[in-house]
Design an enzyme around this catalytic site. Structure first.
Site, PDB file in Angstrom:
ATOM      1  N   SER A 218       0.669  -1.107  -0.111  1.00 23.41           N
ATOM      2  CA  SER A 218       0.046  -0.224  -0.187  1.00 23.41           C
ATOM      3  C   SER A 218       0.746   1.148  -0.097  1.00 23.41           C
ATOM      4  CB  SER A 218      -0.750   0.055   1.124  1.00 23.41           C
ATOM      5  OG  SER A 218      -0.153   0.112   2.427  1.00 23.41           O
ATOM      6  N   GLY A 220      -0.508   4.614   0.618  1.00 27.21           N
ATOM      7  CA  GLY A 220      -1.347   5.945   0.879  1.00 27.21           C
ATOM      8  C   GLY A 220      -2.141   6.477  -0.097  1.00 27.21           C
ATOM      9  N   GLY A 223      -2.371   4.590  -3.782  1.00 29.00           N
ATOM     10  CA  GLY A 223      -3.264   3.266  -3.734  1.00 29.00           C
ATOM     11  C   GLY A 223      -2.438   2.275  -3.523  1.00 29.00           C
ATOM     12  N   GLY A 250      -4.776   1.445   6.562  1.00 27.51           N
ATOM     13  CA  GLY A 250      -4.392   0.153   6.254  1.00 27.51           C
ATOM     14  C   GLY A 250      -4.799  -1.030   6.871  1.00 27.51           C
ATOM     15  N   ASP A 251      -5.504  -0.878   8.004  1.00 25.66           N
ATOM     16  CA  ASP A 251      -6.292  -1.843   8.590  1.00 25.66           C
ATOM     17  C   ASP A 251      -7.488  -2.377   7.801  1.00 25.66           C
ATOM     18  OD1 ASP A 251      -4.471  -2.148  10.715  1.00 25.66           O
ATOM     19  OD2 ASP A 251      -5.612  -0.504  11.771  1.00 25.66           O
TER      20      ASP A 251
END
Length: 308
Positions: A218, A220, A223, A250-251
């Site tokens: 990932s 931010g 994408g 992120g979770d």
């Protein structure tokens, strides 16, 4: 069924301020207190979007009791292992003017070898009891846990018949790869820190050399990219930037990956969901919350492309 494991669960405090400035006094506009830790945030997102999930991990003492009480109030099923010490707390300060967050994480209590063994046995038993098809392992390991603690958890879960998503970094990630989790999800900074390589593709190759399979990186607002074990890759990103609290983004990505594994969905749809779920999380003041209406709207704005 999905199980999320938070070896170092926390009670999360979130302060919202107009702006965060060093060496001054701040007026806090709102205070939120809720069960936290990465696996708990993952479970919260999954439950809000209609998935059956059970929370487990370590959460001891009076603070652990507060964690459990909050999960009960939110209707999140949980079954924690016996653990040593008082569960940790985290503090997130959200600056509304900057659309960003500053996070302070306590280390958590030291876990004895016996407590760690209790967690291993509890997780594998829970997988067998619930018939869970996917287990999410995420967040920091508590002090006292073995450096290869995630590798042991991955093996236990896979031996019990569950696929595993691992969201860790540094030495726990490097050693955890030896057990070959089905998906690992570092962000760009974690990938560079773990491998010592700045280029994402080279970093993914370094993780594969350690036993990694599918790797989702990932980035931010840029994408994310799913680098599959078969050598293909697919990228997804939102067509516009967002302002808000990125703490739980992120979770939310990990939640979408776990849901995709359960539903055996094509990778292009899973990465679209992952971007939409994480973007929806950014719009919320606290981690672990999404609005399904936002998810549907943002999914329609997500661009997906194969990477050559």
């Amino acid at each position: 069924m999905i199980i999320t494991v938070t070896p170092n669960a926390a009670l999360d405090l979130t302060y919202e301020v107009d702006a965060l400035t060093r060496h001054t006094i701040h007026r806090v506009r709102s205070v939120t207190e809720r069960a936290g830790g990465k696996g708990i945030n993952v479970a919260s997102v999954l439950a809000q979007l209609g998935h059956e999930v059970v929370v487990t991990g370590c959460a001891g003492g009076a603070t652990g009791a507060q964690v459990c009480a909050d999960l009960d109030a939110r209707g999140l099923a949980h079954s924690f292992a016996a653990s040593d010490g008082e569960a940790r707390r985290t503090l997130t300060v959200v600056s509304t003017s900057e659309g960003d967050a500053t996070v302070f994480n306590e280390p958590g209590p030291v876990q004895s070898p016996e407590a760690w063994q209790s967690l291993l046995d509890h997780v594998s038993g829970l997988v067998a009891e619930t018939g869970a098809s996917v287990v999410v392992l995420s967040g920091s390991l508590p002090p006292g846990a073995p450096a290869d603690g995630y590798a042991s958890l991955v093996r236990r879960c896979r031996d019990a018949g569950a696929a595993v998503v691992l969201d860790a970094d540094g030495e726990p990630l490097r050693l955890g790869l030896a057990a070959q989790p089905d998906i690992v999800k570092p962000n760009r900074a974690e990938l560079a820190e773990t491998t010592g390589v700045e280029d994402a593709a080279a970093g993914v190759a370094a993780l594969r050399a350690l036993g990694g399979r599918d790797v989702v990186v990932s980035a931010g607002p840029d994408g994310l990219t799913w680098y599959a074990a078969d050598g293909t890759a697919v990228r997804a990103r939102l067509d516009a930037s967002l302002r808000g609290n990125p703490t739980g983004a992120g979770d939310a990505v990990v939640a979408a990956l776990a849901a995709g594994l359960v539903g055996r969905r094509p990778r292009d749809l899973v990465v679209r969901d992952a971007v939409a779920w994480s973007a929806a999380a950014v719009l919320q003041p606290v981690a672990g919350v999404v609005d399904p209406t936002d998810v549907a709207r943002l999914a329609a704005q997500t661009l997906v492309e194969d990477v050559r």
